[in-house]
Design a protein around this motif. Structure first.
Motif, short mmCIF file in Angstrom:
data_model
loop_
_atom_site.label_atom_id
_atom_site.label_comp_id
_atom_site.label_asym_id
_atom_site.label_seq_id
_atom_site.Cartn_x
_atom_site.Cartn_y
_atom_site.Cartn_z
N CYS A 1 0.83 -1.21 0.00
CA CYS A 1 0.00 0.00 0.00
C CYS A 1 0.86 1.26 0.00
O CYS A 1 0.56 2.23 -0.72
CB CYS A 1 -0.93 0.00 1.22
SG CYS A 1 -2.05 -1.40 1.31
N ASP B 1 1.32 4.52 -2.78
CA ASP B 1 0.87 5.86 -2.38
C ASP B 1 1.70 6.35 -1.20
O ASP B 1 1.64 5.79 -0.10
CB ASP B 1 -0.60 5.83 -2.00
CG ASP B 1 -1.18 7.22 -1.77
OD1 ASP B 1 -0.40 8.19 -1.67
OD2 ASP B 1 -2.40 7.36 -1.68
N CYS C 1 -5.34 -0.95 2.10
CA CYS C 1 -5.67 -1.00 0.67
C CYS C 1 -6.00 -2.43 0.28
O CYS C 1 -5.61 -3.38 0.97
CB CYS C 1 -4.54 -0.42 -0.19
SG CYS C 1 -3.10 -1.49 -0.43
N THR D 1 -7.15 -5.11 -3.30
CA THR D 1 -7.30 -5.31 -4.73
C THR D 1 -7.30 -6.81 -5.01
O THR D 1 -7.24 -7.62 -4.09
CB THR D 1 -6.15 -4.62 -5.51
OG1 THR D 1 -6.42 -4.69 -6.91
CG2 THR D 1 -4.81 -5.25 -5.22
N ASP E 1 -12.86 -3.50 -8.49
CA ASP E 1 -12.45 -2.27 -7.81
C ASP E 1 -13.67 -1.45 -7.42
O ASP E 1 -14.77 -1.67 -7.94
CB ASP E 1 -11.56 -1.46 -8.75
CG ASP E 1 -10.79 -0.35 -8.06
OD1 ASP E 1 -10.78 -0.33 -6.82
OD2 ASP E 1 -10.20 0.48 -8.76
N TYR F 1 -10.73 6.17 -1.20
CA TYR F 1 -10.33 6.79 -2.47
C TYR F 1 -9.52 5.80 -3.31
O TYR F 1 -9.11 4.74 -2.85
CB TYR F 1 -9.49 8.05 -2.21
CG TYR F 1 -8.11 7.77 -1.63
CD1 TYR F 1 -7.00 7.68 -2.46
CD2 TYR F 1 -7.93 7.61 -0.27
CE1 TYR F 1 -5.74 7.43 -1.93
CE2 TYR F 1 -6.68 7.36 0.27
CZ TYR F 1 -5.58 7.27 -0.57
OH TYR F 1 -4.34 7.01 -0.04
N GLY F 2 -9.31 6.20 -4.55
CA GLY F 2 -8.49 5.42 -5.46
C GLY F 2 -8.03 6.33 -6.58
O GLY F 2 -8.53 7.45 -6.74
N TYR F 3 -7.07 5.86 -7.37
CA TYR F 3 -6.56 6.63 -8.50
C TYR F 3 -7.23 6.10 -9.77
O TYR F 3 -6.75 5.17 -10.40
CB TYR F 3 -5.04 6.54 -8.56
CG TYR F 3 -4.39 7.17 -7.35
CD1 TYR F 3 -4.19 8.55 -7.30
CD2 TYR F 3 -4.03 6.40 -6.25
CE1 TYR F 3 -3.62 9.15 -6.18
CE2 TYR F 3 -3.46 6.99 -5.13
CZ TYR F 3 -3.26 8.36 -5.10
OH TYR F 3 -2.70 8.94 -3.99
N CYS G 1 -10.50 4.21 -11.67
CA CYS G 1 -11.23 2.99 -11.35
C CYS G 1 -10.63 1.84 -12.15
O CYS G 1 -10.54 1.92 -13.38
CB CYS G 1 -12.71 3.13 -11.70
SG CYS G 1 -13.54 4.50 -10.85
N PRO H 1 -4.25 -0.39 -6.32
CA PRO H 1 -5.33 -0.75 -5.39
C PRO H 1 -6.19 0.46 -5.07
O PRO H 1 -5.85 1.60 -5.42
CB PRO H 1 -4.56 -1.20 -4.15
CG PRO H 1 -3.35 -0.32 -4.15
CD PRO H 1 -2.98 -0.15 -5.61
N SER H 2 -7.30 0.23 -4.41
CA SER H 2 -8.08 1.32 -3.83
C SER H 2 -7.83 1.34 -2.33
O SER H 2 -7.43 0.32 -1.73
CB SER H 2 -9.57 1.14 -4.11
OG SER H 2 -9.87 1.50 -5.43
N TYR H 3 -8.07 2.48 -1.72
CA TYR H 3 -7.72 2.67 -0.31
C TYR H 3 -8.98 2.79 0.55
O TYR H 3 -9.99 3.35 0.13
CB TYR H 3 -6.82 3.90 -0.15
CG TYR H 3 -5.43 3.61 -0.69
CD1 TYR H 3 -4.39 3.25 0.17
CD2 TYR H 3 -5.17 3.66 -2.05
CE1 TYR H 3 -3.13 2.96 -0.31
CE2 TYR H 3 -3.91 3.36 -2.55
CZ TYR H 3 -2.89 3.01 -1.67
OH TYR H 3 -1.65 2.70 -2.16
#
Length: 305
Positions: free
Chosen positions: A211, A215, A224, A226, A234, A256-258, A260, A266-268
């Protein structure tokens, strides 16, 4: 002259027909490509035959829809008591910095529980008004640190154990590769539509090292998740605030995520176990003043008896 005019009209008519045929052909090609490209849905990927998790989640909406019921959904939340909804601070707290941060007015928010349908009012649908919005005092919208909030409802959610039910809080951090389920009404692909019937997907908690590598703002209270074998699983816009459910408890809050479903990203999530004391202090142990007064009166009556 008439011959030229007829020829000109014929040419125009022919071109219109050609454009129409091309449009229909292109439409079929696009739809065929879309079905192939979006075979796996970002926010779900599947709908279980028997949904045992949708009863724990609520749809957070604006006070009044624009065109039709459910078009104002923008975030999710978890039922952690009949009067307390757990969600993300960025869903209900506004401001460009922590200094300017203010919670939304309770009267501007509506919580809808009791149904996996976003657009359909069923006999189980419960629309509830909010009494108070509590944002974490140290939530930072720039770094997304402490992205957690509580909504205290005016009336209790009716829990029947089937359509609506409270969910327990995860009490400790989970090890990497723990399988969890994400669910919500978020976009099924980037800038895509929101589903009516709630969607699920199964993803895995990643290590802190993983993770942090993705980031630099990774911080205490975050996690995080995934699926390294299928990055298209996601969360996306509209899933924020909803639960990441692991071993039957809410372990994470969609933060949040960067983008989709970007490869290797991954998403956080807010790590719920890191905020157990804050949740108890501000939500589960909090009584409205009227309830507190009634409790004192009851104790006096018991003492006199």
């Amino acid at each position: 002259m008439c011959s030229l005019k007829n020829l000109f009209v014929s040419i125009i008519f022919f071109n219109i027909l050609r454009l129409d045929l091309c449009a229909n052909l292109n439409s079929k090609i696009i739809m065929k490509d879309a079905k192939e490209k979006y075979r796996f849905l970002i926010t779900g990927g599947y709908r279980p035959k028997i949904d045992n998790l949708a009863k724990y989640i609520v749809s957070i909406r604006r006070k009044k829809y624009t065109w039709f019921f459910g078009d104002d959904h923008y975030c999710g939340g978890s039922i952690i008591s009949p009067k307390v909804i757990l969600s993300a601070a960025h869903c209900v707290c506004r401001g460009d910095s922590r200094i300017e941060l203010k919670p939304l007015r309770p009267s501007d928010i509506l919580v809808v529980a009791g149904t996996p349908r976003r657009l359909v009012v069923t006999e189980k649908t419960q629309a509830l008004k909010v009494d108070k919005v509590i944002c974490h005092a140290y939530y930072d919208p720039e770094t997304m640190h402490n992205d957690i909030a509580l909504l205290l409802l005016i009336k209790n959610i009716y829990e029947d154990g089937v359509s609506a039910q409270r969910i327990s809080l995860q009490t400790s951090s989970l090890p990497p590769h723990t399988k969890c389920t994400l669910l919500g009404w978020g976009q099924i692909f980037t800038m895509g539509p929101l589903p009516d019937l709630i969607l699920h997907t199964d993803i895995y908690i990643m290590s802190n090292e993983f993770c942090k590598e993705k980031d630099d703002d990774y911080f205490f209270g975050m996690m995080c998740a995934t699926d390294e074998d299928d990055f298209e699983k996601d969360s996306c816009s509209g899933d924020s605030g909803g639960p990441l459910i692991c071993n039957g408890s809410v372990a994470g809050i969609v933060s949040y995520g960067y983008g989709c479903a970007l490869p290797d990203m991954p998403s956080y999530y807010t790590n719920v176990s890191s905020y157990r004391d804050w949740i108890r202090k501000n939500g589960l142990d909090k009584l409205r003043p009227v309830n507190f007064i009634l409790l004192i009166v009851l104790q006096i009556c018991i003492t006199k008896d």
